[in-house]
Scaffold this active site. Structure first.
Site, mmCIF file in Angstrom:
data_model
loop_
_atom_site.group_PDB
_atom_site.id
_atom_site.type_symbol
_atom_site.label_atom_id
_atom_site.label_comp_id
_atom_site.label_asym_id
_atom_site.label_seq_id
_atom_site.Cartn_x
_atom_site.Cartn_y
_atom_site.Cartn_z
ATOM 1 N N LYS A 1 0.812 -1.207 0.000
ATOM 2 C CA LYS A 1 0.000 0.000 0.000
ATOM 3 C C LYS A 1 0.851 1.264 0.000
ATOM 4 O O LYS A 1 1.946 1.296 0.570
ATOM 5 C CB LYS A 1 -0.898 0.049 1.244
ATOM 6 C CG LYS A 1 -2.005 -0.971 1.265
ATOM 7 C CD LYS A 1 -2.906 -0.735 2.479
ATOM 8 C CE LYS A 1 -4.122 -1.627 2.461
ATOM 9 N NZ LYS A 1 -5.026 -1.336 3.613
ATOM 10 N N LYS B 1 -16.201 1.577 -3.549
ATOM 11 C CA LYS B 1 -17.569 1.197 -3.193
ATOM 12 C C LYS B 1 -18.565 1.567 -4.293
ATOM 13 O O LYS B 1 -18.425 2.606 -4.925
ATOM 14 C CB LYS B 1 -17.965 1.901 -1.895
ATOM 15 C CG LYS B 1 -16.963 1.718 -0.766
ATOM 16 C CD LYS B 1 -17.125 2.793 0.304
ATOM 17 C CE LYS B 1 -15.977 2.781 1.276
ATOM 18 N NZ LYS B 1 -16.011 3.930 2.201
ATOM 19 N N GLU C 1 -12.731 3.348 9.442
ATOM 20 C CA GLU C 1 -12.984 2.190 8.591
ATOM 21 C C GLU C 1 -12.252 0.948 9.105
ATOM 22 O O GLU C 1 -11.105 1.026 9.539
ATOM 23 C CB GLU C 1 -12.556 2.486 7.148
ATOM 24 C CG GLU C 1 -13.236 3.726 6.585
ATOM 25 C CD GLU C 1 -13.301 3.730 5.072
ATOM 26 O OE1 GLU C 1 -13.044 2.679 4.454
ATOM 27 O OE2 GLU C 1 -13.615 4.789 4.518
ATOM 28 N N ARG D 1 -13.389 13.439 6.846
ATOM 29 C CA ARG D 1 -14.299 14.240 6.016
ATOM 30 C C ARG D 1 -15.642 13.552 5.970
ATOM 31 O O ARG D 1 -15.809 12.453 6.504
ATOM 32 C CB ARG D 1 -13.750 14.339 4.594
ATOM 33 C CG ARG D 1 -13.442 12.966 3.996
ATOM 34 C CD ARG D 1 -13.142 12.986 2.529
ATOM 35 N NE ARG D 1 -12.571 11.751 2.058
ATOM 36 C CZ ARG D 1 -13.245 10.651 1.770
ATOM 37 N NH1 ARG D 1 -14.544 10.605 1.968
ATOM 38 N NH2 ARG D 1 -12.634 9.566 1.317
ATOM 39 N N VAL E 1 -19.016 9.858 0.753
ATOM 40 C CA VAL E 1 -20.006 9.746 -0.324
ATOM 41 C C VAL E 1 -21.281 9.081 0.207
ATOM 42 O O VAL E 1 -22.401 9.490 -0.102
ATOM 43 C CB VAL E 1 -19.447 8.910 -1.498
ATOM 44 C CG1 VAL E 1 -20.498 8.740 -2.588
ATOM 45 C CG2 VAL E 1 -18.188 9.551 -2.071
#
Length: 446
Positions: free
Chosen positions: A160, A239, A277, A294, A297
Site C-alpha cells: 500500500k 464502493k 474504517e 471528512r 459519499v
C-alpha cells in the site's frame, strides 16, 4: 444553527448540491467555485454566487488552493466546506484557511495530516489499543525489507501507498517474485498520484467485509458514533453500494466495533464528522483500516437511519457549537441502502463520458444527482453521476424499494452501471446479507 455568514464550497457535483441544500435550509448564503468544464452544472446554478477558478484539469481548478482562497476573500465567505475528495483531506489547505482567517469546515490540520499518513495512523490506533492488520510497523525502505516482513507474516500481502486512498496505490502480492515487480510499480504510481512514494505492507485478508463507523466530535471533547455502514460491495476497491446498519453484525459485535471507533477518535481529539474504517474477517475479528477525516459519499444512509443532517452537524461543530446528543436515536431507525450510479461500462468499469440524452429518475426515494438530462459527462472528473437511496422498516423493505427505484431509472447516451446494480439487488447472496468485498468479482465471473 451555525454562525457563518457565507460558506464557499470547494467542490463540485452532487456533494456541492448536497451542501447547498443544507445551507439554504439554514439560510446561509453559498458560493460555488467551478472549472470551465462545469460552467453550466447544476451546482453552479443553485449556489447564491459562483466563481470561475480555472480550466477543466483539477490541478488548475479544484486543487488550486490560491484560486479558491481568493474566491472566498472576494465574495466575503467566512467558511469553506471541502466536501469529499479534492482538498477535503489536504492539511496544507486546512492550514491555509486558518492563516487567512477563514474557517475550514473539518478537523484540525494536524489531525488530517496524522490520519492521512497510513503508517502513522496505524501506529496511533495500535497505541490506542485498536487492532490493526499484521504488517510493517513503519515505512518500507527497500525491497529486501519488504521481503523480510512478508516472510514473517506470510503471503499473500497487500502492498500500500502510505498517502493512498480510494483504492489507489494498493496491490495484492502472492510471492517474492511478484513483490519485486509490485514494489517498484506501486511506488511509481503512488508518487504520481499523491506526490509521495512511501510504501508499507500488511497481511492480505482474502475475503473480508468492509465496515465503517460514522463519528462526530466537537470542541468540548464529546465524541459519538452514529452506527456503522456496510461498504463491502466494491469494484476495483471502490464502493458502489452501501447500507446501514451492516447485516453482518449482531448487537454485541456492533457495540464493540462502534466503541473501538469512538476510542480511536478520542485518542486523537477528533473534531468534526469523520469515519473510522475497518476490515472484518470471516471469524468476525475487526481491524483498523483507515480514518476518513471528512464527510463520505455514502453519508446519506446514516442520515436515513438516524434522522440527522450530517452537513448541519459539520457546520455547527466548525462554528464552535457542542454536539446535540439528545437527538441521537438509541438504535438504528430501520434500514437504508445507497446505490452509486456511474457513467461507466458495467463490466470493465471504464468511464463512459458523453452527453446524457435522456435521464429518468425514480420518485418516492432520496436522490443525490450531479447531472440533468442534456448535460455532458466530461472525462476530467470521477464518473459518478448520482446516488439512489432507499429507506425501509427493515432490510428487505429497503431492498425491495431499491429494486423498484432502479427499474424506474433510465439513462441513455452514455454507458452506465444500472444493469449491474439491478443484478446485485436480485442476487440471493446479497439479499441474504452474505457477501464480502469479493462479491462483484464473483458475480461477474458467474
Amino acid at each position: 444553527m451555525s454562525d457563518f455568514k457565507k460558506v464557499l464550497i470547494a467542490n463540485r457535483g452532487e456533494i456541492a448540491r448536497r451542501i447547498i441544500r443544507t445551507c439554504k435550509r439554514l439560510s446561509i448564503p453559498t458560493v460555488a467555485v467551478y472549472s470551465e468544464a462545469d460552467a453550466s452544472a447544476l451546482f453552479v446554478k443553485e449556489a447564491n454566487e459562483a466563481v470561475l477558478i480555472g480550466p477543466a484539469p483539477v490541478k488548475k481548478s479544484y486543487l488550486d488552493i490560491d484560486s479558491i482562497i481568493a474566491a472566498a476573500k472576494d465574495t466575503g465567505a467566512d467558511a469553506i466546506h471541502p466536501g469529499y475528495g479534492f482538498l477535503a483531506e489536504n492539511s496544507t489547505f486546512a492550514e491555509r484557511c486558518t492563516q487567512e482567517g477563514i474557517t475550514f469546515i473539518g478537523p484540525k490540520a494536524a489531525v488530517i495530516r496524522l490520519m492521512g499518513d497510513k503508517i502513522e495512523a496505524r501506529k496511533q490506533m495500535k497505541a490506542a489499543g485498536i487492532a490493526i492488520v499484521p504488517g510493517a510497523c513503519g515505512a518500507l525502505t527497500s525491497i529486501d525489507e519488504a521481503k523480510k516482513v512478508a516472510g514473517e507474516i506470510g503471503y499473500p500481502i497487500m502492498l500500500k501507498a502510505s498517502a493512498g486512498g480510494g483504492g489507489i496505490g494498493m496491490q495484492i502480492v502472492y510471492n517474492d517474485q511478484e513483490l519485486e515487480k509490485a514494489f517498484e510499480s506501486t511506488a511509481q504510481r503512488a508518487g504520481s498520484y499523491f506526490g509521495d512514494d512511501t510504501l508499507f505492507l500488511e497481511k492480505y485478508i482474502s475475503s473480508p467485509r468492509h465496515i465503517e463507523v460514522q463519528l462526530a466530535g466537537d470542541e468540548f471533547g464529546n465524541i459519538v458514533h452514529l452506527w456503522e455502514r456496510e461498504c463491502s460491495i466494491q469494484r476495483r476497491n471502490q464502493k458502489i453500494i452501501e447500507e446501514a446498519p451492516s447485516p453482518f453484525l449482531d448487537p454485541a459485535a456492533r457495540e464493540a466495533l462502534c466503541a473501538a471507533a469512538v476510542k480511536g477518535a478520542a485518542s486523537i481529539g477528533y473534531t468534526s464528522v469523520g469515519t473510522m474504517e475497518f476490515i472484518v474477517d470471516e471469524q468476525g475479528n475487526y481491524y483498523f483500516l483507515e480514518m476518513n477525516t471528512r464527510i463520505q459519499v455514502e453519508h446519506p444512509v446514516t442520515e436515513e437511519i438516524t434522522g440527522i443532517d450530517l452537513v448541519e452537524w459539520q457546520l455547527n461543530i466548525a462554528s464552535g457549537k457542542p454536539l446535540d446528543q439528545e437527538v441521537l436515536p438509541s438504535n438504528p431507525l430501520g434500514h437504508a441502502i445507497e446505490c452509486r450510479v456511474y457513467a461507466e461500462d458495467p463490466r470493465t468499469f471504464m468511464p463512459s463520458p458523453g452527453k446524457i440524452d435522456t435521464l429518468t429518475l425514480p420518485v418516492g426515494v432520496r436522490l443525490e444527482f450531479a447531472v440533468a438530462e442534456g448535460d455532458q459527462v466530461t472525462p476530467f472528473y470521477d464518473p459518478m453521476i448520482g446516488k439512489v437511496i432507499t429507506h425501509g422498516t427493515d432490510r428487505q423493505d429497503a431492498i425491495q424499494k431499491m429494486k423498484e427505484a432502479l427499474k424506474q431509472c433510465q439513462v441513455s447516451g452514455i454507458k452506465n452501471n444500472l444493469p449491474l446494480l439491478e443484478s446485485i439487488m436480485d442476487d440471493s447472496a446479497f439479499q441474504a446479507g452474505i457477501y464480502t468485498t469479493k462479491f462483484v468479482e464473483t458475480l461477474l465471473k458467474g
